[in-house]
Design an enzyme around this catalytic site. Sequence first.
Site, mmCIF file in Angstrom:
data_model
loop_
_atom_site.group_PDB
_atom_site.id
_atom_site.type_symbol
_atom_site.label_atom_id
_atom_site.label_comp_id
_atom_site.label_asym_id
_atom_site.label_seq_id
_atom_site.Cartn_x
_atom_site.Cartn_y
_atom_site.Cartn_z
ATOM 1 N N LYS A 189 0.598 -1.359 0.286
ATOM 2 C CA LYS A 189 -0.354 0.378 -0.189
ATOM 3 C C LYS A 189 1.033 1.494 0.256
ATOM 4 C CE LYS A 189 -2.090 -1.403 3.858
ATOM 5 N NZ LYS A 189 -2.170 -2.957 3.859
ATOM 6 N N ARG A 217 -9.586 0.510 8.823
ATOM 7 C CA ARG A 217 -8.899 -0.773 8.886
ATOM 8 C C ARG A 217 -9.695 -1.952 9.496
ATOM 9 N NH1 ARG A 217 -2.997 0.413 8.259
ATOM 10 N NH2 ARG A 217 -1.815 -2.355 8.491
ATOM 11 N N ARG A 277 11.506 -5.962 4.613
ATOM 12 C CA ARG A 277 12.058 -4.696 5.013
ATOM 13 C C ARG A 277 12.494 -4.185 6.735
ATOM 14 N NH1 ARG A 277 6.062 -1.125 5.014
ATOM 15 N NH2 ARG A 277 5.785 -3.109 6.713
ATOM 16 N N ARG A 316 12.019 -1.303 12.446
ATOM 17 C CA ARG A 316 10.680 -1.376 12.841
ATOM 18 C C ARG A 316 10.434 -2.076 13.377
ATOM 19 N NH1 ARG A 316 6.027 -0.141 8.113
ATOM 20 N NH2 ARG A 316 4.755 -1.280 9.784
ATOM 21 N N ARG A 367 -0.240 -9.681 13.137
ATOM 22 C CA ARG A 367 -0.854 -8.973 11.953
ATOM 23 C C ARG A 367 -1.316 -9.408 11.078
ATOM 24 N NH1 ARG A 367 4.261 -6.081 10.493
ATOM 25 N NH2 ARG A 367 3.456 -4.405 9.123
HETATM 26 P P1 B4P Z 1 4.689 -1.805 1.997
HETATM 27 O O1 B4P Z 1 3.755 -0.586 0.953
HETATM 28 O O2 B4P Z 1 5.558 -0.947 2.499
HETATM 29 O O3 B4P Z 1 3.159 -2.316 3.391
HETATM 30 P P2 B4P Z 1 1.943 -1.613 3.136
HETATM 31 O O4 B4P Z 1 1.056 -2.761 2.991
HETATM 32 O O5 B4P Z 1 2.205 -0.329 3.403
HETATM 33 O O6 B4P Z 1 2.192 -1.203 4.748
HETATM 34 P P3 B4P Z 1 2.046 -2.616 6.106
HETATM 35 O O7 B4P Z 1 0.953 -2.553 6.370
HETATM 36 O O8 B4P Z 1 3.084 -3.827 6.584
HETATM 37 O O9 B4P Z 1 1.891 -0.763 7.432
HETATM 38 P P4 B4P Z 1 1.242 -0.078 7.910
HETATM 39 O O10 B4P Z 1 2.704 1.410 8.422
HETATM 40 O O11 B4P Z 1 0.076 0.552 7.154
HETATM 41 O O12 B4P Z 1 4.905 -2.901 1.515
HETATM 42 C C1 B4P Z 1 6.205 -4.130 2.067
HETATM 43 C C2 B4P Z 1 7.055 -4.215 1.751
HETATM 44 O O13 B4P Z 1 7.059 -4.876 0.290
HETATM 45 C C3 B4P Z 1 8.046 -3.206 1.529
HETATM 46 O O14 B4P Z 1 8.766 -2.939 1.883
HETATM 47 C C4 B4P Z 1 8.245 -2.759 0.072
HETATM 48 O O15 B4P Z 1 9.194 -2.415 -1.629
HETATM 49 C C5 B4P Z 1 7.700 -4.260 -0.731
HETATM 50 N N1 B4P Z 1 7.165 -4.569 -1.971
HETATM 51 C C6 B4P Z 1 5.826 -3.902 -2.047
HETATM 52 N N2 B4P Z 1 5.372 -4.608 -3.348
HETATM 53 C C7 B4P Z 1 6.700 -4.949 -4.247
HETATM 54 C C8 B4P Z 1 6.626 -5.439 -5.287
HETATM 55 N N3 B4P Z 1 5.391 -5.541 -5.763
HETATM 56 N N4 B4P Z 1 7.688 -6.731 -5.571
HETATM 57 C C9 B4P Z 1 8.385 -6.680 -3.740
HETATM 58 N N5 B4P Z 1 8.714 -6.258 -3.360
HETATM 59 C C10 B4P Z 1 7.126 -5.700 -2.828
HETATM 60 O O16 B4P Z 1 0.838 -0.017 9.636
HETATM 61 C C11 B4P Z 1 1.592 -0.385 10.846
HETATM 62 C C12 B4P Z 1 0.819 -0.906 12.242
HETATM 63 O O17 B4P Z 1 0.155 0.247 12.247
HETATM 64 C C13 B4P Z 1 -0.531 -1.481 11.750
HETATM 65 O O18 B4P Z 1 0.058 -3.545 12.443
HETATM 66 C C14 B4P Z 1 -1.522 -1.543 13.485
HETATM 67 O O19 B4P Z 1 -0.360 -1.504 14.165
HETATM 68 C C15 B4P Z 1 -0.995 0.354 13.095
HETATM 69 N N6 B4P Z 1 -2.154 1.029 11.855
HETATM 70 C C16 B4P Z 1 -1.868 1.655 10.828
HETATM 71 N N7 B4P Z 1 -2.897 1.579 10.420
HETATM 72 C C17 B4P Z 1 -3.953 1.313 11.331
HETATM 73 C C18 B4P Z 1 -5.585 1.763 11.390
HETATM 74 N N8 B4P Z 1 -6.316 2.666 10.498
HETATM 75 N N9 B4P Z 1 -6.332 1.715 12.929
HETATM 76 C C19 B4P Z 1 -5.573 0.900 13.346
HETATM 77 N N10 B4P Z 1 -4.115 0.627 13.497
HETATM 78 C C20 B4P Z 1 -3.411 1.143 12.282
#
Ligand code: B4P
Length: 189
Positions: A14, A89, A128, A134, A146
Amino acid sequence: MFNLVLFGPPGSGKGTQACKLVDKYNLVHLSTGDLLRDEMYKGTQLGKEIQSLMDNGELVPDEIVIEMIRTRIKSKGNVEGFIFDGFPRTTKQAEELDTMLKEENMDVDMMITLDVDEDILINRILKRGEKSGRSDDQNPATIKNRIDVYNTRTSSVIDHYRAQNKYVSVDNMGTIDETFEKLCKHITI
Ligand code: B4P
């Protein structure tokens, strides 16, 4: 005005795709993960509570994240729209988002879910974690929780948008650029 909810399990890409979309479409990126980490790094009492929940892979309470988003929407200024990354979420967050946007004469235009197999998710998060520092990306038990929390509490948000005919799903097993191309085909602004 175009408002996009970018959705998917932890590590589904995302944040990665939101950054590229923001550059191309001039939208405002609202990542609740980033907002919560900012609060955590300030070391406030609230930040400490957030850290403990994140370290266990649990969701932060709805009221906290909803207020963070409400403040940003209210002070939006002259924007072309938002990308909501990691929010909503829970169904409660989705309902509140609808209400907040309506109060500003806006709506969610589309929800796109990034689909990735679980073993790939885990590998991407661990990779990552090697660089990001992190703590929630480094512990396999936290990552597993998670993903469980996503399956039990978050994935039902899809039903909320499916009922409004706004749900789209995009495969993110290929490269970052391949997925970006697929996303752009859905976004007609
Ligand atoms: P990202 O793009 O970084 O992952 P994400 O889905 O955005 O983030 P995530 O869900 O883990 O964390 P968030 O901060 O929202 O991609 C992950 C990795 O994959 C990266 O290293 C990237 O380079 C790689 N990648 C991506 N696409 C790729 C591809 N096509 N090929 C190869 N590699 C690829 O949330 C963190 C915490 O915050 C949650 O656990 C929760 O505790 C809290 N939180 C956040 N929002 C909340 C909400 N609305 N309500 C309650 N708690 C919340």
